[in-house]
Design a protein around this motif. Structure first.
Motif, PDB file in Angstrom:
ATOM      1  N   PHE A   1       0.862  -1.031  -0.039  1.00 11.19           N
ATOM      2  CA  PHE A   1       0.031   0.109  -0.084  1.00 11.19           C
ATOM      3  C   PHE A   1       0.965   1.298  -0.087  1.00 11.19           C
ATOM      4  O   PHE A   1       1.193   1.764   0.863  1.00 11.19           O
ATOM      5  CB  PHE A   1      -0.876  -0.047   1.370  1.00 11.19           C
ATOM      6  N   MET A   2       1.338   1.770  -1.227  1.00 10.39           N
ATOM      7  CA  MET A   2       2.225   2.747  -1.393  1.00 10.39           C
ATOM      8  C   MET A   2       1.556   4.042  -1.413  1.00 10.39           C
ATOM      9  O   MET A   2       2.266   5.121  -1.183  1.00 10.39           O
ATOM     10  CB  MET A   2       3.125   2.436  -2.440  1.00 10.39           C
ATOM     11  N   ASN A   3       0.609   4.175  -2.017  1.00  9.76           N
ATOM     12  CA  ASN A   3      -0.220   5.666  -1.954  1.00  9.76           C
ATOM     13  C   ASN A   3      -1.718   5.379  -1.663  1.00  9.76           C
ATOM     14  O   ASN A   3      -2.298   4.288  -1.763  1.00  9.76           O
ATOM     15  CB  ASN A   3      -0.021   6.104  -3.445  1.00  9.76           C
ATOM     16  N   ASN A   4      -2.411   6.408  -1.705  1.00  8.44           N
ATOM     17  CA  ASN A   4      -3.937   6.309  -1.432  1.00  8.44           C
ATOM     18  C   ASN A   4      -4.851   5.822  -2.255  1.00  8.44           C
ATOM     19  O   ASN A   4      -5.785   5.434  -2.253  1.00  8.44           O
ATOM     20  CB  ASN A   4      -4.233   7.765  -1.063  1.00  8.44           C
ATOM     21  N   GLY A   5      -4.570   5.591  -3.549  1.00  7.67           N
ATOM     22  CA  GLY A   5      -4.927   4.945  -4.718  1.00  7.67           C
ATOM     23  C   GLY A   5      -4.929   3.365  -4.687  1.00  7.67           C
ATOM     24  O   GLY A   5      -5.679   2.836  -5.303  1.00  7.67           O
ATOM     25  N   ASN A   6      -3.994   3.102  -3.823  1.00  7.39           N
ATOM     26  CA  ASN A   6      -3.888   1.335  -3.773  1.00  7.39           C
ATOM     27  C   ASN A   6      -5.193   0.873  -2.820  1.00  7.39           C
ATOM     28  O   ASN A   6      -5.820   1.699  -2.165  1.00  7.39           O
ATOM     29  CB  ASN A   6      -2.686   1.217  -2.933  1.00  7.39           C
ATOM     30  N   SER A   7      -5.186  -0.298  -2.874  1.00  5.27           N
ATOM     31  CA  SER A   7      -6.241  -1.146  -1.747  1.00  5.27           C
ATOM     32  C   SER A   7      -5.276  -2.023  -1.223  1.00  5.27           C
ATOM     33  O   SER A   7      -4.567  -2.689  -1.549  1.00  5.27           O
ATOM     34  CB  SER A   7      -7.195  -1.935  -2.845  1.00  5.27           C
ATOM     35  N   PHE A   8      -5.622  -1.892   0.177  1.00  8.13           N
ATOM     36  CA  PHE A   8      -4.818  -2.889   1.045  1.00  8.13           C
ATOM     37  C   PHE A   8      -5.303  -4.246   0.974  1.00  8.13           C
ATOM     38  O   PHE A   8      -6.522  -4.626   1.016  1.00  8.13           O
ATOM     39  CB  PHE A   8      -5.241  -2.132   2.431  1.00  8.13           C
ATOM     40  N   ASP A   9      -4.132  -5.041   1.129  1.00 11.80           N
ATOM     41  CA  ASP A   9      -4.376  -6.455   0.924  1.00 11.80           C
ATOM     42  C   ASP A   9      -5.033  -7.075   2.522  1.00 11.80           C
ATOM     43  O   ASP A   9      -3.666  -7.180   3.291  1.00 11.80           O
ATOM     44  CB  ASP A   9      -3.494  -7.453   0.422  1.00 11.80           C
TER      45      ASP A   9
END
Length: 531
Positions: A95-103
């Motif tokens: 999760f590197m930026n706010n556009g990612n989704s957390f696994d």
């Protein structure tokens, strides 16, 4: 995969069976806010301390320990929370930026606490997308969430609760402590406030707070970044040019306001959901202030100062609600006779600019956004009123919670447990440098990607897509106003620090793309033709 990691599940199962019968392990209450800068907390002795912005948090500090050199790994909301969940840097947890989704299927510390016999709950802002795993009870805001009459996602579906978000989240936490937890088991309760995140909409009872004073201006309010590398001159987070006078500062803002401005309109959307009573209180507070602004006919510099005052007061009004929440939670622990066996932590996902360098927001590796508060009370273990100058990061929280719980700590976590420091020890091998990496670019606020190293005195930052470097002597230049990278007197020290930076990247197994972009791309993105 190491042997320790491979055999972790059966070890946890066995260990949980043994310790589940224990009833003397401490509870953990983790209060976590959004964008609360340390210098807006009285216990950190910043330039806002004379306003006494956080009397309840200061009481917590007086009863526990304040970490004066607490840093984030990636100064933005979601990634900071992902690091805390996993005890791993952004490039490891995905999760590197706010556009990612957390696994959520990956290993997290709440799952490990559950396996060790703890009951877990989270209320408020998650900002990691998806349904939380590892919690026995939860209610989280969708995305950033709203200040007034917020929606929550729960295991049963979406609900809407009338009230101010800080109060609603506090109510949920108090209800958990009073009615939902199993009194035979220790708990880990996360209370996650969205305040004081943009757009800084205070509760009705705080709308006139600070009306009779001027907030002190930071020394760097009119900083023009003339002695820095170009990165600081190509951002979009200035109070002057980028803070919207209507949508951010609420000037003349109404639910039917019309504008084609491309900016964050969260406050406007939230106003459309406010009750008539809430709107009446809102307009009663702001309309006289709006009329005074129009009558003043301010020049440009005076307008910047007015914008700073309006912003800073709204920010601190939101902080006031959070501070009251801490007081309420502490009172509840005392009423339930839980205070002597509950560790209480106060932290925030990163620091924030409250006019420092003329900015708002975060993202940079500069001190105001790199530093995050960490205050902890552990009755019987931490000496009240103590302080630590050791360098810690949000990378360390997961391991700390696991050691407190007596749970196994997986060897793929990348931080260090703070328990030795909390017990008053000073390990000779404790870290003397930290690693940072920010990834969200080109994006909102246009803060370029950067990685870097901060030691006890120096800081080296690489804006790698542009191959621009900055180097600061924090002892002689605490405001980071003069970039020393091209100063030949520092050449040897910079070379040494670069090697230390490479060593940290190897230690943390940094495998991100950190290559320089083509010159054409650099020119276009800074000209605003490429987003």
């Amino acid at each position: 995969m190491s042997k320790t990691t491979r055999f972790l599940p059966p070890l946890i199962a066995l260990f949980a069976g043994i310790i589940a019968r224990a009833d003397d392990r401490p509870n953990i209450l983790f209060v976590f806010t959004d964008d609360h800068a340390p210098h807006a907390i009285g216990a950190y002795d910043g330039w806002l301390k004379p306003l006494n912005p956080t009397p309840e948090i200061d009481k917590l500090a007086a009863a526990g320990m304040v970490f004066e050199n607490s840093f984030c790994t990636n100064s933005i909301c979601g990634p900071s929370r992902a690091v805390i969940q996993t005890g791993k840097h952004s490039h490891k947890n995905g999760f590197m930026n706010n556009g990612n989704s957390f696994d959520w299927n990956q290993q997290t510390f709440p799952k490990l606490l559950q396996a060790a016999g703890y009951q877990t709950a989270i209320y408020g802002k998650s900002h990691l997308k998806g349904h939380p795993q590892g919690y026995d009870d939860w209610a989280v805001l969708p995305g950033q969430g709203l200040y007034y009459n917020p929606d929550f996602i729960t295991p049963e579906g979406k609900i809407t609760i009338e009230g101010h978000c800080t109060d609603v989240v506090t109510d949920m936490a108090v209800d958990y402590l009073q009615n939902k937890r199993d009194s035979e088991k220790p708990f880990m309760l996360m209370v996650q406030h969205k305040a004081p995140h943009r757009n800084w909409m205070p509760a009705a009872r705080h709308l006139n707070l600070y009306d009779d004073i001027d907030v002190p201006e930071p020394d760097t309010l009119f900083d023009k970044w003339e002695d820095n590398a170009p990165a600081a001159r190509h951002q979009e987070l200035e109070i002057d040019r980028h803070m919207h006078i209507n949508f951010d500062l609420f000037l003349d803002l109404t639910p039917d306001f019309e504008s084609d401005a491309k900016t964050d309109r969260s406050a406007w959307w939230n106003m459309k959901r406010m009750t008539d009573q809430q709107l009446d209180a809102w307009f009663a507070a702001y309309r006289p202030k709006d009329e005074a602004f129009h009558a003043a006919n301010l020049n440009h510099e005076e307008t910047v100062r007015w914008k700073f005052q309006r912003y800073a007061k709204n920010y601190l009004r939101c902080v006031k609600g959070v501070d009251e929440s801490v007081g309420r939670l502490m009172e509840t622990l005392e009423e339930l006779d839980l205070d002597d066996n509950t560790i209480v932590i106060y932290s925030s996902d990163q620091g924030f600019y409250i006019g420092d360098h003329g900015w708002f927001d975060k993202r940079w590796m500069y001190e105001e956004s790199l530093k995050m508060p960490f205050i902890i009370k552990w009755p019987g273990t931490i000496k009240p009123g103590s302080k630590s100058d050791k360098m810690i990061q949000n990378l360390d929280y997961a391991q700390t919670f696991l050691e407190i719980a007596g749970a196994p700590i997986p060897d793929d976590m990348q931080g260090e447990s703070l328990v030795p420091l909390l017990k008053g020890n000073s390990p000779s091998d404790w870290r003397d440098r930290i690693y940072y990496h920010y990834y969200e670019y080109p994006s909102v606020h246009m803060v370029p990607r950067q990685y870097g190293i901060r030691t006890e005195r120096y800081k080296l930052i690489h804006f790698y897509q542009f191959d621009e470097w900055e180097f600061y002597d924090l002892k002689n230049d605490p405001d980071e106003l003069t970039n020393l990278y091209e100063n030949p007197e520092y050449a040897d020290l910079i070379a040494k620090t670069k090697q230390e930076l490479r060593d940290l990247q190897a230690y943390y197994e940094e495998d991100s793309d950190i290559s320089e972009k083509p010159k054409k791309w650099q020119q276009e993105v800074r000209a605003g033709t490429l987003r």
